[in-house]
Design a protein around this motif. Structure first.
Motif, PDB file in Angstrom:
ATOM      1  N   THR A   1      -3.761  -7.436   8.317  1.00  0.00           N
ATOM      2  CA  THR A   1      -3.620  -7.208   7.276  1.00  0.00           C
ATOM      3  C   THR A   1      -3.926  -5.486   7.062  1.00  0.00           C
ATOM      4  N   TRP A   2      -5.500  -5.880   8.176  1.00  0.00           N
ATOM      5  CA  TRP A   2      -6.302  -4.414   7.706  1.00  0.00           C
ATOM      6  C   TRP A   2      -4.802  -3.772   9.031  1.00  0.00           C
ATOM      7  N   ILE A   3      -4.227  -4.656   9.701  1.00  0.00           N
ATOM      8  CA  ILE A   3      -3.728  -3.695  10.696  1.00  0.00           C
ATOM      9  C   ILE A   3      -2.468  -2.851   9.526  1.00  0.00           C
ATOM     10  N   GLY A   4      -1.925  -3.980   8.987  1.00  0.00           N
ATOM     11  CA  GLY A   4      -0.688  -3.343   7.943  1.00  0.00           C
ATOM     12  C   GLY A   4      -1.273  -2.433   6.790  1.00  0.00           C
ATOM     13  N   ALA A   5      -2.182  -2.233   6.538  1.00  0.00           N
ATOM     14  CA  ALA A   5      -2.841  -0.967   5.719  1.00  0.00           C
ATOM     15  C   ALA A   5      -2.950  -0.084   6.371  1.00  0.00           C
ATOM     16  N   LEU A   6      -3.601   0.021   7.342  1.00  0.00           N
ATOM     17  CA  LEU A   6      -3.413   1.298   8.811  1.00  0.00           C
ATOM     18  C   LEU A   6      -2.074   2.218   8.162  1.00  0.00           C
ATOM     19  N   ILE A   7      -0.920   0.614   8.961  1.00  0.00           N
ATOM     20  CA  ILE A   7       0.826   1.307   8.929  1.00  0.00           C
ATOM     21  C   ILE A   7       0.912   1.815   7.415  1.00  0.00           C
ATOM     22  N   GLY A   8       0.555   1.357   6.146  1.00  0.00           N
ATOM     23  CA  GLY A   8       1.288   1.514   5.102  1.00  0.00           C
ATOM     24  C   GLY A   8       0.823   2.828   4.391  1.00  0.00           C
ATOM     25  N   LEU A   9      -0.711   3.546   5.118  1.00  0.00           N
ATOM     26  CA  LEU A   9      -1.194   4.708   4.600  1.00  0.00           C
ATOM     27  C   LEU A   9      -0.495   5.566   5.700  1.00  0.00           C
ATOM     28  N   SER A  10       0.628   5.163   6.261  1.00  0.00           N
ATOM     29  CA  SER A  10       0.632   6.451   8.003  1.00  0.00           C
ATOM     30  C   SER A  10       2.248   6.344   7.550  1.00  0.00           C
TER      31      SER A  10
ATOM     32  N   ILE B   1       0.776  -1.384   0.245  1.00  0.00           N
ATOM     33  CA  ILE B   1      -0.226   0.274  -0.374  1.00  0.00           C
ATOM     34  C   ILE B   1       0.907   1.104   0.070  1.00  0.00           C
ATOM     35  N   ALA B   2       2.180   1.322   0.478  1.00  0.00           N
ATOM     36  CA  ALA B   2       2.791   2.416   0.934  1.00  0.00           C
ATOM     37  C   ALA B   2       3.094   2.709  -0.513  1.00  0.00           C
ATOM     38  N   ASP B   3       4.061   1.573  -1.278  1.00  0.00           N
ATOM     39  CA  ASP B   3       3.867   1.471  -2.542  1.00  0.00           C
ATOM     40  C   ASP B   3       3.443   1.766  -3.546  1.00  0.00           C
ATOM     41  N   ASP B   4       2.471   1.338  -3.451  1.00  0.00           N
ATOM     42  CA  ASP B   4       1.107   2.449  -4.378  1.00  0.00           C
ATOM     43  C   ASP B   4       0.550   3.632  -3.991  1.00  0.00           C
ATOM     44  N   MET B   5       1.042   3.712  -3.525  1.00  0.00           N
ATOM     45  CA  MET B   5       0.559   5.696  -2.630  1.00  0.00           C
ATOM     46  C   MET B   5       1.923   6.061  -2.888  1.00  0.00           C
ATOM     47  N   GLN B   6       3.030   6.136  -2.862  1.00  0.00           N
ATOM     48  CA  GLN B   6       3.933   6.764  -3.300  1.00  0.00           C
ATOM     49  C   GLN B   6       4.721   6.753  -4.645  1.00  0.00           C
ATOM     50  N   LYS B   7       3.590   5.118  -6.146  1.00  0.00           N
ATOM     51  CA  LYS B   7       3.885   5.846  -7.112  1.00  0.00           C
ATOM     52  C   LYS B   7       2.506   6.246  -7.522  1.00  0.00           C
ATOM     53  N   GLY B   8       2.066   6.684  -6.240  1.00  0.00           N
ATOM     54  CA  GLY B   8       0.912   7.740  -7.335  1.00  0.00           C
ATOM     55  C   GLY B   8      -0.472   6.771  -7.469  1.00  0.00           C
TER      56      GLY B   8
ATOM     57  N   ARG C   1       6.244   7.199   4.518  1.00  0.00           N
ATOM     58  CA  ARG C   1       5.944   7.703   3.701  1.00  0.00           C
ATOM     59  C   ARG C   1       6.922   7.367   2.560  1.00  0.00           C
ATOM     60  N   THR C   2       7.191   6.087   3.067  1.00  0.00           N
ATOM     61  CA  THR C   2       7.337   5.082   2.274  1.00  0.00           C
ATOM     62  C   THR C   2       7.761   3.317   2.124  1.00  0.00           C
ATOM     63  N   PRO C   3       7.533   2.627   1.669  1.00  0.00           N
ATOM     64  CA  PRO C   3       7.352   1.174   1.833  1.00  0.00           C
ATOM     65  C   PRO C   3       8.463   0.894   2.177  1.00  0.00           C
ATOM     66  N   GLU C   4      10.087   1.252   2.479  1.00  0.00           N
ATOM     67  CA  GLU C   4      11.414   0.722   3.529  1.00  0.00           C
ATOM     68  C   GLU C   4      10.524   0.857   4.560  1.00  0.00           C
ATOM     69  N   ALA C   5       9.575   2.068   4.899  1.00  0.00           N
ATOM     70  CA  ALA C   5       9.307   2.313   6.613  1.00  0.00           C
ATOM     71  C   ALA C   5       7.726   1.521   6.484  1.00  0.00           C
TER      72      ALA C   5
END
Length: 268
Positions: free
Chosen positions: A160-169, A82-89, A171-175
């Motif tokens: 995975t919903w916990i992971g979704a929240l983390i991915g949205l919170s 999710i973080a990767d999708d957010m970063q790539k737009g 800025r980067t896939p690494e984090a």
């Protein structure tokens, strides 16, 4: 129905992406297989379960914990994806479409659930090869075994919903990868997954017995007919199947609400 339809479209998109990057599935399978082999053959002869140090007893005691650890560690992949999708737009492109806002996250978690199911199937085959057997401590049947795997998948979906929240919170896939996995170590190890919780200090045992992860592990041992320590006064250990269901549904309800709210806030 629109929400369901939109979610299935996003899930299909993620599953197609998975087939085009097969190493995602491959590496997801290798790690739990390594845990099975290492814990079985390295620690098996030194662990005590109910006073027994028989490696075969520990092997059957262990597998429910390995299964549960595998489905929960998928959280890191969800967060990073999710973080990767957010970063790539990519998520911004989805926002421009006439679709349900929660569908992006729901589709992603459903796709991750399918990948978890594949990993769990391979892991069960490996467990059978190394000597794990259902009904090793008490009789069971196919319905109870399938029920145990159902509880595992429900727990994995909840996490995975916990992971979704983390991915949205972040800025980067690494984090997201670091944030998605670091908290899982205390959750999985302060539990009854790998050791008899009765051997822990009283305050730590209390935490382990009320750990949602422990409830699912204990429920799976009960349904698999594998050895498990049951001399506990904690309600989740006395009624592990109900406790596992309640914990998983509660986690989905809470973290799906928070994740969708975070997504909408970012949308604003």
């Amino acid at each position: 129905m629109s929400m369901v339809s939109d979610s299935l479209v996003i899930a299909r998109r993620n599953l197609i992406r998975m087939t085009r990057i097969p190493e995602m599935v491959l590496f997801g399978v290798i790690q739990p297989v390594m845990f099975v082999v290492l814990f079985t053959y390295v620690f098996g002869g030194s662990m005590s379960v109910g006073g027994s140090t028989d490696p075969d007893v520990y092997k059957n005691f262990l597998m429910a914990g390995i299964f549960a650890q595998t489905v929960t560690f998928a959280t890191a992949g969800s967060a990073a994806g999710i973080a990767d999708d957010m970063q790539k737009g990519l998520v911004d492109r989805f926002r421009s479409l006439p679709m349900a806002r929660g569908a992006v996250l729901t589709g992603r978690t459903v796709a991750d659930l399918v990948q978890t199911c594949i990993t769990l199937t391979v892991l069960a085959i490996v467990a059978l090869i190394v000597g794990w057997r259902t009904g090793s401590a008490e009789p069971t049947d196919a319905g109870r075994v399938l029920g145990a795997f159902g509880l595992l998948l429900l727990l994995g979906y909840a996490f995975t919903w916990i992971g979704a929240l983390i991915g949205l919170s972040v800025r980067t896939p690494e984090a997201a990868t670091s944030g998605g996995i670091i908290w899982l170590f205390p959750v999985t190890f302060i539990s009854n997954a790998f050791v008899d919780a009765s051997q822990m200090t009283p305050w730590l045992r209390h935490i382990a017995e009320w750990n949602p992860f422990s409830a699912t592990v204990q429920a799976c041992r009960e349904l698999f007919g594998n050895p498990g320590v049951v001399d506990s006064g904690a309600w989740p250990m006395q009624h592990p199947v109900w406790a596992s269901l309640i914990w998983s549904v509660l986690i989905v309800a809470v973290f799906r609400t928070l994740a969708v709210r975070k997504y909408r806030a970012a949308d604003g």
